[in-house]
Design an enzyme around this catalytic site. Structure first.
Site, PDB file in Angstrom:
ATOM      1  N   GLN A 148      -5.518  -3.175   5.511  1.00  0.00           N
ATOM      2  CA  GLN A 148      -4.189  -2.862   4.988  1.00  0.00           C
ATOM      3  C   GLN A 148      -3.083  -3.359   5.906  1.00  0.00           C
ATOM      4  O   GLN A 148      -2.118  -3.959   5.455  1.00  0.00           O
ATOM      5  CB  GLN A 148      -4.047  -1.342   4.818  1.00  0.00           C
ATOM      6  N   GLY A 183      -0.601  -4.638  -6.707  1.00  0.00           N
ATOM      7  CA  GLY A 183       0.619  -4.204  -7.384  1.00  0.00           C
ATOM      8  C   GLY A 183       1.806  -4.343  -6.456  1.00  0.00           C
ATOM      9  O   GLY A 183       2.807  -4.918  -6.801  1.00  0.00           O
ATOM     10  N   GLU A 226       2.217   0.223   3.749  1.00  0.00           N
ATOM     11  CA  GLU A 226       3.465  -0.522   3.766  1.00  0.00           C
ATOM     12  C   GLU A 226       3.967  -0.883   5.157  1.00  0.00           C
ATOM     13  O   GLU A 226       4.657  -1.889   5.323  1.00  0.00           O
ATOM     14  CB  GLU A 226       4.526   0.258   2.982  1.00  0.00           C
TER      15      GLU A 226
END
Lengths: 322, 162, 676
Positions: C572, C223, C639
């Site tokens: 990640q 996403g 992030e």
């Protein structure tokens, strides 16, 4: 996608017979199905030629015959191509992805259409897709469009890697069709856009490419080099196929074809003429490149292609000379 | 039009709209959701399946043109409960995150291991190269992964590669 | 621990939104506006409705009923006004995908076209100061005297950077499958980063009570923010299903995703920095110019990270926004931090070079005691340690700072560094844990968009319960589960994990079940500056002949609290860095000034990195013991990996070539424009 009739051809003659008005031939589908889904290609009939017995790579004396339905990956991996025409194998391997190369045919690769964003978007004008509608690329995004041989009507480029190598190899394209058989020498298959950008090639309706024949490889060293910002799986910003034969410091023979710079694979004949019979020096290579690129007409966003093409020509020749 | 094709070893006869892609046939008609639609234009590789044992983009194949072909999807890679070595290696190396590109990566890798010829990064193209990480990266570049699992994908495949 | 859903993902059994088997399902396909501004004069659906299999056509000619609260991008077909090219103006519903798409193609829409304005410029007369920037930061801040600071500086830089429109491009296109039951209850299988918020948004848009809507998103194919807010396909599927009286599935095409699923605003950023002879900042001034649509205000918080990075007596940050005839920008991985730190960390490198200071040393000398803007103490801050550890691992001490001197044949080689940061906050969440036949069922309406939340929550619950992970089963991705915030803002694990830990603690008291709601707990969190930090190092090779830039090495060192799961964390971090590499070197959507809308709307033209682009990426971290965060002691990691990557790469390109490219991406045309 618009509805259409599907028929499978049993032989080249059967294919030509089944080719009705509004028909298109279906090979690997990697570009045609893509364009049909976008609404760019809207055939009424699809004649499937992917299973025709045109899938062999054969030696014929000092020449090599390649069937039109040979898959790009098979051609690149073929011992005859790897050993005698490494430049062609390199060009094929530089194109698309492993999956696409497994599907795409030789004929389909030659007949793939431009990747210009406006051509691919039916909601925007494009003279190639809809003659007379205009060319927004000239004022808009032409970053990866033509600097050579373009017209006021169209600045599209031909995206093939393979065709660039074939142009340098003086390959012959074998065609059958309603008007009989013909042989078209490369790079003569593809047209420049002129006032009729809707026509990519010199083929007539119903013409079917049956194969490509390669003359004996030219003497000298050869290479294929492709430039792209993504390291793989990207169309070229520019590419070069070059052959150089140097004897006693003098250029005995030279072939240069450039990709992604024009509506067709671009054979750099001016550069070749400048070089042949002259010294194989960096200075001569630069002179030749500049002679070729004098005819370049860049737009604001693709002006980088002029120095890029010059650098590619010079560097390729230097590498081949050493 | 009626076509018959073998999917994961099972013969299936179906009436298809000529516009239907092999990918939509698998996903919408045959209940095989493993092959993914990421771009529908051959630009991402998520739909990769094996057609007659060779990796291909199912989105670019019209179903009508697949009559008589043998299709292997990710659902057909495992032998019963035994995962294909690539599947096991992908889990072990954390070679995926969202998992949407994964079936295509796996089918692509399975097909790629059967393609011994040179690639764009092969030095001497007369010799079939070893599958070094560099070779794997080039050969797997037709399968995009937006999560950025490439590093782990390469190590997973390298473990299985000969 | 391997991902708990690993097996279903590698066997092709994981169900994404468009993949649930539903009897009698039908298909919707949207029609998009061909003008960028104007009004729909007429929609002629007669030809479409006569086509085989067509069940319904939706458009503003007969606006489907929505709540009056429906607004912006979700108020489908309620108005004849067109706000941007590509906006959804109609849709066809049919029995098959092929028929629906062909029918949509046959819908004729006529427009009254107005003159559009789609171009962001720093001198646009429509620029204004938004009240707040995403999500609720003040637009402007000012401390000290910028001009005096610059005047007093030994060395200054005044530089402007631009970043293009960027698209999230998750691999799974946005999709929804909607089913109404006989009591008027709605079930939507959606590509949602949060099912609780998606349920609320769908319910309020359709005017339904929350209890009548259920959203299920068991697996989400990425996403990166674009599925964090409810997207039009969810509302369209519901409307189409109501109109057709059948379940309806819609999966946007890749091209449509570019128009209606959000994007990162382009930015123009001006940085003015001054440094004294000791290498201490005297002023930092960061202004960002950005765009939003006429439908909604979305103001990216681009200059916000400058408020936490460096000690300086004068600090000013400002955002200016202009509303254009474009789609509404939205969240894309690290909104604010990602583009803002690209500019700030590039400018810091320019300043270091201009002042003759090592770029790591410059950052170290300007390490603040407390948050420069708010004055709050940091809960923990280990930027300097990350820089030092990265320098050691990367071999920074062997680097000659002079640019443009390392040459290998055609290739110019250079290295660069940049800092990373991302806030570490949490939001209220609920969770329930129940004991079942000796195992533990953890329920929370969390989302796993590829981050590994199922796995992380399994580990967190197992730790809290003191049992083996294989006895814990996590259920998520369903709005019927205990309410939870979206997977976004790197807050997921911290928020859901807090609730799961509290629920486990309650179960241990109760014996069979534990429920938790962390609303009060989160409210009582001490006022502290909570941020993760990191340092990124890049080595690039720039080809002098072709202008190609290849990334040969990328290293990230992060300090992000306690790492819950090292395998997931590494993935990640590396994933974020990979996306950052794309931002640096290839990603760019063009705005079509002539016709409006976007150009390069597919994955052959919008290049995301391919496998061959990433030969060597590594991420490591420093253990951080921060007791102020949450029961896990964790900071979000989804992030920060993308923050700073583009700057490190751009700085490496400067080191390789001696030239700055200040507008992303750094492509061959821009390199070839330089003179070496």
């Amino acid at each position: 996608m618009k509805t259409f009739e599907y028929a499978r051809a049993e032989s080249p003659a059967d294919a030509v017979r089944k080719f009705a008005p509004g028909a298109m031939y279906l090979g690997g589908g990697t570009n045609l199905v893509d364009l049909m889904r976008l609404g760019v290609a809207r055939p009424d009939h699809l004649v499937d030629v992917s299973r025709l017995p045109l899938d062999a790579v054969e030696e014929a004396g000092d020449r090599v015959r390649i069937g039109a339905a040979v898959r790009n990956s098979d051609l690149a991996a073929h011992p005859l191509i790897r050993s005698r025409y490494p430049m062609l194998a390199r060009a094929l391997l530089a194109g698309a992805s492993g999956q696409v190369r497994n599907m795409a045919t030789v004929a389909g690769n030659l007949l793939q259409r431009t990747r210009c964003a406006y051509f691919q978007d039916v909601t925007r004008p494009c003279n190639k897709r809809e003659p007379g509608s205009g060319c927004p690329a000239i004022e808009g995004d032409h970053t990866n469009l033509a600097i050579l041989g373009a017209s006021h009507a169209c600045v599209a480029t031909h995206p093939s890697d393979m065709a660039v190598a074939l142009a340098a190899l003086d390959a012959e394209v074998h065609v059958t069709g309603p008007g009989g058989d013909k042989i078209i020498p490369m790079p003569g298959l593809h047209r420049l856009p002129g006032d009729a950008p809707e026509r990519d090639t010199v083929l007539d309706p119903g013409d079917l490419i049956t194969g490509v024949e390669l003359p004996a490889p030219p003497p000298g060293a050869s290479l294929y080099r492709k430039v792209r910002e993504r390291a793989s799986f990207a169309f070229a910003l520019a590419s070069i196929a070059a052959v150089l034969d140097v004897r006693d410091g003098t250029v005995a023979g030279c072939r240069i074809a450039l990709g992604s710079l024009a509506h067709a694979p671009w054979r750099a004949e001016r550069a070749e003429q400048v070089l042949v019979g002259g010294p194989a020096t960096g200075e001569a290579f630069l002179t030749a490149a500049e002679a070729e690129l004098e005819q370049a007409r860049a737009l604001p966003r693709n002006a980088f292609k002029v120095p890029l093409a010059r650098n590619l020509i010079v560097r390729a020749l230097e590498e081949l000379a050493s | 039009m009626d076509i018959t094709l073998k999917v994961n070893g099972v013969s299936r006869t179906v009436a298809v709209d000529p516009r239907t892609s092999l990918l939509d046939l698998l996903r919408e008609r045959l209940g095989l959701i493993g092959a993914k639609k990421g771009c529908d234009h051959g630009q991402c590789g998520a739909c990769t399946v094996l057609i007659d044992g060779r990796r291909a983009n199912a989105c670019l194949a019209l179903a009508v043109a697949m009559d008589g072909r043998e299709i292997t999807t990710v659902e057909g890679l495992a032998q019963g409960d035994d995962l294909h070595p690539l599947q096991a290696a992908f889990i072990e190396h954390d070679a995926f995150q969202c998992g949407y590109c994964t079936p295509g990566q796996l089918c692509s890798a399975a097909g790629m291991l059967g393609e011994p010829g040179p690639s764009a990064v092969t030095g001497d193209i007369l010799v079939d190269p070893d599958l070094t990480p560099e070779e794997i990266r080039e050969r797997m570049s037709g399968n995009l992964c937006r999560c950025g699992a490439y590093v782990n994908i390469v190590s997973a495949i390298a473990e299985v590669a000969p | 621990m391997n991902r708990v859903e690993g097996r279903v993902k590698v066997t092709g059994l994981a169900t994404y939104a468009a993949e649930y088997p539903v009897e009698g399902v039908t298909y919707a396909y949207p029609v998009q506006s061909r003008v960028a501004k104007g009004r729909v004069r007429r929609v002629d659906a007669s030809a479409a409705l006569a086509m085989p299999g067509v069940l319904a056509v939706l458009s503003c000619e007969d606006p489907p009923r929505l709540a009056t609260e429906a607004e912006g991008e979700l108020a489908l077909f309620q108005s004849r006004d067109v706000a941007y090219r590509g906006q959804l103006v109609a849709a066809a519903v049919a029995d098959t995908y092929e028929n629906a798409r062909a029918a949509a193609d046959a819908i004729v829409v006529e427009y009254d076209q107005d003159v559009h304005d789609v171009s962001l410029r720093a001198d646009h007369p429509g620029l204004y100061r938004p009240e707040v920037v995403n999500p609720a930061f003040p637009s402007d801040t000012e401390k000290g005297d910028i001009e005096a600071g610059l005047d007093a500086a030994e060395t200054t830089v005044d530089v402007t950077y631009t970043t293009p429109v960027l698209h999230n491009n998750p691999m799974e296109p946005h999709a929804a499958l909607a089913l109404w039951d006989e009591e008027g209850r709605l079930l939507v299988y959606d590509t949602a980063q949060g099912t609780s918020s998606s349920r609320d948004m769908i319910a309020s848009t359709l005017g339904l009570p929350k209890e009548h809507v259920r959203v299920v998103s068991r697996h989400v194919g990425g996403g990166f923010g674009s599925k964090g807010t409810t997207r039009p396909q969810a509302v369209l599927a519901a409307l189409a299903a109501r109109a057709a009286g059948r379940p309806v599935k819609i999966a946007l095409t890749r091209q449509q995703m570019f128009d209606v699923t959000g994007y990162r605003t382009p930015t123009i950023q001006r940085l003015r920095l001054g440094v004294d002879s000791d290498g201490r900042l005297t002023a930092l001034d960061h202004t960002a110019y950005e765009q939003s649509s006429t439908l909604e205000e979305f103001a990216e918080q681009t200059a916000v990270p400058a408020r936490v990075m460096y000690a300086t007596p004068a600090l000013r940050t400002a955002h200016r926004l202009v509303r254009l005839d474009v789609a509404t920008p939205s969240w894309m991985r690290a909104p604010g931090e990602c583009p803002g730190m690209y500019a700030l960390e590039s400018a810091m490198d320019e300043l270091a070079f201009a002042a003759g200071i090592d770029p790591i040393e410059l950052r170290v000398r300007n390490e603040p005691e407390t948050a420069p803007d708010s004055g709050l103490p940091f809960s923990s801050r280990n930027l300097v340690a990350c820089l030092r550890e990265g320098a050691r691992r990367f071999g920074w001490d062997r680097r000659d700072p002079a640019p443009g001197i390392v040459r290998e044949g055609e290739w110019m080689v250079g290295t660069g560094v940049a800092a990373s940061t991302y806030p570490a906050v949490r939001r209220p969440s609920r969770a329930r844990v129940t004991m079942r036949e000796g195992d533990f069922l953890v329920q929370v309406a969390a989302a796993d968009i590829g981050t590994g939340s199922r796995t992380a929550l399994t580990a967190i619950a197992a730790g809290a319960l003191g049992v083996a992970p294989d006895r814990v089963h996590v259920e998520l991705g369903d709005s019927d589960l205990p309410e939870a915030p979206v997977a976004g803002g790197s807050m997921g694990t911290a928020s859901w994990g807090s609730a799961v830990v509290r629920a486990c603690e309650a179960l241990k008291v109760n014996g069979t079940e534990g429920v938790a709601d962390t609303t009060d707990e989160v409210k009582q969190d001490a006022r502290l500056a909570r941020h993760a930090f990191g340092a990124q190092f890049a080595e690039v090779r720039v080809n002098a002949v072709t202008g190609e830039v290849r990334l040969s090495r990328l290293l990230g060192v992060f300090a992000a609290g306690r790492i819950v799961d090292p395998v997931l964390a590494r993935s990640q971090f590396i994933g974020g860095m990979t996306m950052g590499a794309g931002m640096a070197l290839m990603e760019e959507t063009l705005t079509d000034e002539e016709f409006g809308g976007f150009l390069r709307r597919d994955l052959a033209q919008y290049h995301v990195p391919a496998c061959a682009d990433l030969p060597d990426v590594e991420a490591v971290w420093l253990d951080e013991d921060d007791g102020e965060l949450n029961p896990m002691g964790s900071k979000g990691i989804g992030e920060i990996g993308i923050v700073g990557t583009a700057a490190a790469i751009g700085n490496a390109v400067h080191h390789a070539t001696g030239h700055r490219v200040r507008d992303l991406p750094i492509t061959p045309p821009k390199i070839l424009a330089l003179r070496f």
